[in-house]
Design a protein around this motif. Structure first.
Motif, PDB file in Angstrom:
ATOM      1  N   GLU A  50      22.579  19.699  63.674  1.00 36.77           N
ATOM      2  CA  GLU A  50      23.749  19.624  62.803  1.00 36.77           C
ATOM      3  C   GLU A  50      23.542  20.552  61.619  1.00 36.77           C
ATOM      4  OE1 GLU A  50      24.498  15.555  61.843  1.00 36.77           O
ATOM      5  OE2 GLU A  50      24.570  14.962  63.939  1.00 36.77           O
ATOM      6  N   GLY A  51      24.600  21.150  61.166  1.00 40.28           N
ATOM      7  CA  GLY A  51      24.520  22.052  60.026  1.00 40.28           C
ATOM      8  C   GLY A  51      24.952  23.446  60.419  1.00 40.28           C
ATOM      9  N   ASP A  52      25.104  24.279  59.401  1.00 36.94           N
ATOM     10  CA  ASP A  52      25.583  25.636  59.624  1.00 36.94           C
ATOM     11  C   ASP A  52      24.468  26.660  59.754  1.00 36.94           C
ATOM     12  OD1 ASP A  52      28.206  24.718  59.494  1.00 36.94           O
ATOM     13  OD2 ASP A  52      28.325  25.033  57.319  1.00 36.94           O
ATOM     14  N   ASP A  53      23.250  26.234  59.589  1.00 34.26           N
ATOM     15  CA  ASP A  53      22.123  27.164  59.656  1.00 34.26           C
ATOM     16  C   ASP A  53      21.672  27.383  61.101  1.00 34.26           C
ATOM     17  OD1 ASP A  53      21.262  24.494  59.817  1.00 34.26           O
ATOM     18  OD2 ASP A  53      19.266  24.985  59.089  1.00 34.26           O
ATOM     19  N   VAL A  54      20.801  28.351  61.281  1.00 36.22           N
ATOM     20  CA  VAL A  54      20.248  28.637  62.604  1.00 36.22           C
ATOM     21  C   VAL A  54      19.101  27.658  62.858  1.00 36.22           C
ATOM     22  CG1 VAL A  54      19.135  30.372  64.062  1.00 36.22           C
ATOM     23  CG2 VAL A  54      20.828  31.082  62.361  1.00 36.22           C
ATOM     24  N   PRO A  55      19.142  26.907  63.968  1.00 35.87           N
ATOM     25  CA  PRO A  55      18.028  26.001  64.261  1.00 35.87           C
ATOM     26  C   PRO A  55      16.718  26.790  64.384  1.00 35.87           C
ATOM     27  CG  PRO A  55      19.860  25.637  65.784  1.00 35.87           C
ATOM     28  CD  PRO A  55      20.177  26.870  65.005  1.00 35.87           C
ATOM     29  N   PRO A  56      15.627  26.298  63.821  1.00 37.23           N
ATOM     30  CA  PRO A  56      14.359  27.033  63.912  1.00 37.23           C
ATOM     31  C   PRO A  56      13.935  27.326  65.349  1.00 37.23           C
ATOM     32  CG  PRO A  56      14.175  25.230  62.352  1.00 37.23           C
ATOM     33  CD  PRO A  56      15.506  25.080  63.024  1.00 37.23           C
ATOM     34  N   THR A  57      14.238  26.428  66.271  1.00 38.43           N
ATOM     35  CA  THR A  57      13.827  26.633  67.658  1.00 38.43           C
ATOM     36  C   THR A  57      14.621  27.734  68.350  1.00 38.43           C
ATOM     37  OG1 THR A  57      15.274  24.799  68.299  1.00 38.43           O
ATOM     38  CG2 THR A  57      12.928  24.311  68.026  1.00 38.43           C
ATOM     39  N   PHE A  58      15.662  28.245  67.704  1.00 40.84           N
ATOM     40  CA  PHE A  58      16.408  29.366  68.277  1.00 40.84           C
ATOM     41  C   PHE A  58      15.520  30.601  68.410  1.00 40.84           C
ATOM     42  CE2 PHE A  58      19.348  32.960  68.347  1.00 40.84           C
ATOM     43  CZ  PHE A  58      20.253  32.538  69.298  1.00 40.84           C
ATOM     44  N   ALA A  59      14.443  30.669  67.645  1.00 37.96           N
ATOM     45  CA  ALA A  59      13.507  31.802  67.737  1.00 37.96           C
ATOM     46  C   ALA A  59      12.934  31.934  69.145  1.00 37.96           C
ATOM     47  CB  ALA A  59      12.376  31.632  66.724  1.00 37.96           C
ATOM     48  N   THR A  60      12.997  30.867  69.917  1.00 37.61           N
ATOM     49  CA  THR A  60      12.505  30.903  71.293  1.00 37.61           C
ATOM     50  C   THR A  60      13.340  31.838  72.174  1.00 37.61           C
ATOM     51  OG1 THR A  60      11.713  28.646  71.036  1.00 37.61           O
ATOM     52  CG2 THR A  60      11.885  29.466  73.276  1.00 37.61           C
ATOM     53  N   ALA A  61      14.635  31.962  71.888  1.00 40.86           N
ATOM     54  CA  ALA A  61      15.506  32.793  72.730  1.00 40.86           C
ATOM     55  C   ALA A  61      15.083  34.262  72.726  1.00 40.86           C
ATOM     56  CB  ALA A  61      16.965  32.620  72.310  1.00 40.86           C
ATOM     57  N   PRO A  62      14.932  34.903  71.576  1.00 35.96           N
ATOM     58  CA  PRO A  62      14.465  36.293  71.625  1.00 35.96           C
ATOM     59  C   PRO A  62      13.015  36.408  72.097  1.00 35.96           C
ATOM     60  CG  PRO A  62      14.743  35.588  69.346  1.00 35.96           C
ATOM     61  CD  PRO A  62      15.310  34.512  70.220  1.00 35.96           C
ATOM     62  N   GLU A  63      12.233  35.373  71.845  1.00 42.20           N
ATOM     63  CA  GLU A  63      10.840  35.379  72.324  1.00 42.20           C
ATOM     64  C   GLU A  63      10.804  35.434  73.848  1.00 42.20           C
ATOM     65  OE1 GLU A  63       6.802  32.655  72.094  1.00 42.20           O
ATOM     66  OE2 GLU A  63       8.741  31.735  71.681  1.00 42.20           O
ATOM     67  N   LEU A  64      11.624  34.627  74.499  1.00 41.22           N
ATOM     68  CA  LEU A  64      11.674  34.644  75.965  1.00 41.22           C
ATOM     69  C   LEU A  64      12.216  35.963  76.488  1.00 41.22           C
ATOM     70  CD1 LEU A  64      12.984  31.039  76.724  1.00 41.22           C
ATOM     71  CD2 LEU A  64      10.673  31.935  77.105  1.00 41.22           C
ATOM     72  N   ALA A  65      13.241  36.484  75.827  1.00 37.33           N
ATOM     73  CA  ALA A  65      13.844  37.740  76.278  1.00 37.33           C
ATOM     74  C   ALA A  65      12.854  38.904  76.192  1.00 37.33           C
ATOM     75  CB  ALA A  65      15.093  38.043  75.453  1.00 37.33           C
ATOM     76  N   ALA A  66      12.035  38.908  75.155  1.00 35.92           N
ATOM     77  CA  ALA A  66      11.089  40.021  74.961  1.00 35.92           C
ATOM     78  C   ALA A  66       9.753  39.773  75.640  1.00 35.92           C
ATOM     79  CB  ALA A  66      10.852  40.251  73.462  1.00 35.92           C
ATOM     80  N   GLY A  67       9.362  38.514  75.751  1.00 39.01           N
ATOM     81  CA  GLY A  67       8.030  38.199  76.255  1.00 39.01           C
ATOM     82  C   GLY A  67       7.977  37.780  77.700  1.00 39.01           C
ATOM     83  N   LEU A  68       8.468  36.598  77.970  1.00 40.75           N
ATOM     84  CA  LEU A  68       8.345  36.051  79.321  1.00 40.75           C
ATOM     85  C   LEU A  68       8.993  36.961  80.352  1.00 40.75           C
ATOM     86  CD1 LEU A  68       7.147  33.715  80.897  1.00 40.75           C
ATOM     87  CD2 LEU A  68       9.335  32.528  80.655  1.00 40.75           C
ATOM     88  N   ARG A  69      10.140  37.482  80.033  1.00 39.83           N
ATOM     89  CA  ARG A  69      10.829  38.387  80.965  1.00 39.83           C
ATOM     90  C   ARG A  69       9.938  39.582  81.314  1.00 39.83           C
ATOM     91  NH1 ARG A  69      16.486  40.058  79.043  1.00 39.83           N
ATOM     92  NH2 ARG A  69      16.926  37.960  79.751  1.00 39.83           N
ATOM     93  N   ASN A  70       9.273  40.148  80.310  1.00 38.72           N
ATOM     94  CA  ASN A  70       8.414  41.316  80.548  1.00 38.72           C
ATOM     95  C   ASN A  70       7.144  40.975  81.317  1.00 38.72           C
ATOM     96  OD1 ASN A  70       9.748  43.629  79.482  1.00 38.72           O
ATOM     97  ND2 ASN A  70       9.417  42.817  77.439  1.00 38.72           N
ATOM     98  N   VAL A  71       6.477  39.889  80.957  1.00 40.97           N
ATOM     99  CA  VAL A  71       5.224  39.584  81.660  1.00 40.97           C
ATOM    100  C   VAL A  71       5.470  39.196  83.106  1.00 40.97           C
ATOM    101  CG1 VAL A  71       3.920  39.018  79.570  1.00 40.97           C
ATOM    102  CG2 VAL A  71       5.018  37.190  80.846  1.00 40.97           C
TER     103      VAL A  71
END
Length: 132
Positions: free
Chosen positions: A34-55
């Motif tokens: 809840e709230g208008d801010d970005v959830p801290p766990t959203f950082a996982t999305a770019p992490e997966l796109a850059a990391g897991l996808r590549n490895v």
């Protein structure tokens, strides 16, 4: 097949990851944030796109997704994420170690803003089951 430990230190090409309002809102709704801010766990999305996808696509590494378990996750925050900014996500294989029939792959993903300032450093460790 054993993982290629000579790839420790390999950095994959960076990707741009925009924090679009709709994408953040959908993510927040799914996790009940809840709230208008970005959830801290959203950082996982770019992490997966850059990391897991590549490895997973790296034939030289030899990682088989059917043998992978996510073992650890850690975030080091510089500041909160902001809707509308575009992050650059860049992943490096920080470590590969073996213990018995299991291997551990540690990935470090640096998320930087448009000014190249580090916003978040995400570190994840994958456990890879060996042949029994």
């Amino acid at each position: 097949m054993a993982l290629n430990a000579q790839l420790v230190g390999k950095t994959y090409p960076p990707i741009a990851f925009p924090l679009e309002a709709e994408r953040v809102e959908l993510f927040a709704a799914v996790i009940g944030h809840e709230g208008d801010d970005v959830p801290p766990t959203f950082a996982t999305a770019p992490e997966l796109a850059a990391g897991l996808r590549n490895v997973l696509a790296d034939d030289e590494l030899g990682l088989d997704l059917s043998r992978v378990l996510h073992a650890e996750q850690e975030y080091e925050w510089g500041r909160p994420l902001t809707i509308g900014e575009t992050l650059t996500a860049e992943t490096t294989i920080a470590d590969i170690r073996t213990k018995g029939a299991m291997s551990f792959v540690t990935l470090r993903t640096d998320l930087r803003d448009e000014a190249s300032q580090t916003v978040v450093v995400a570190t994840s460790t994958l456990l890879v089951r060996g042949d029994a």
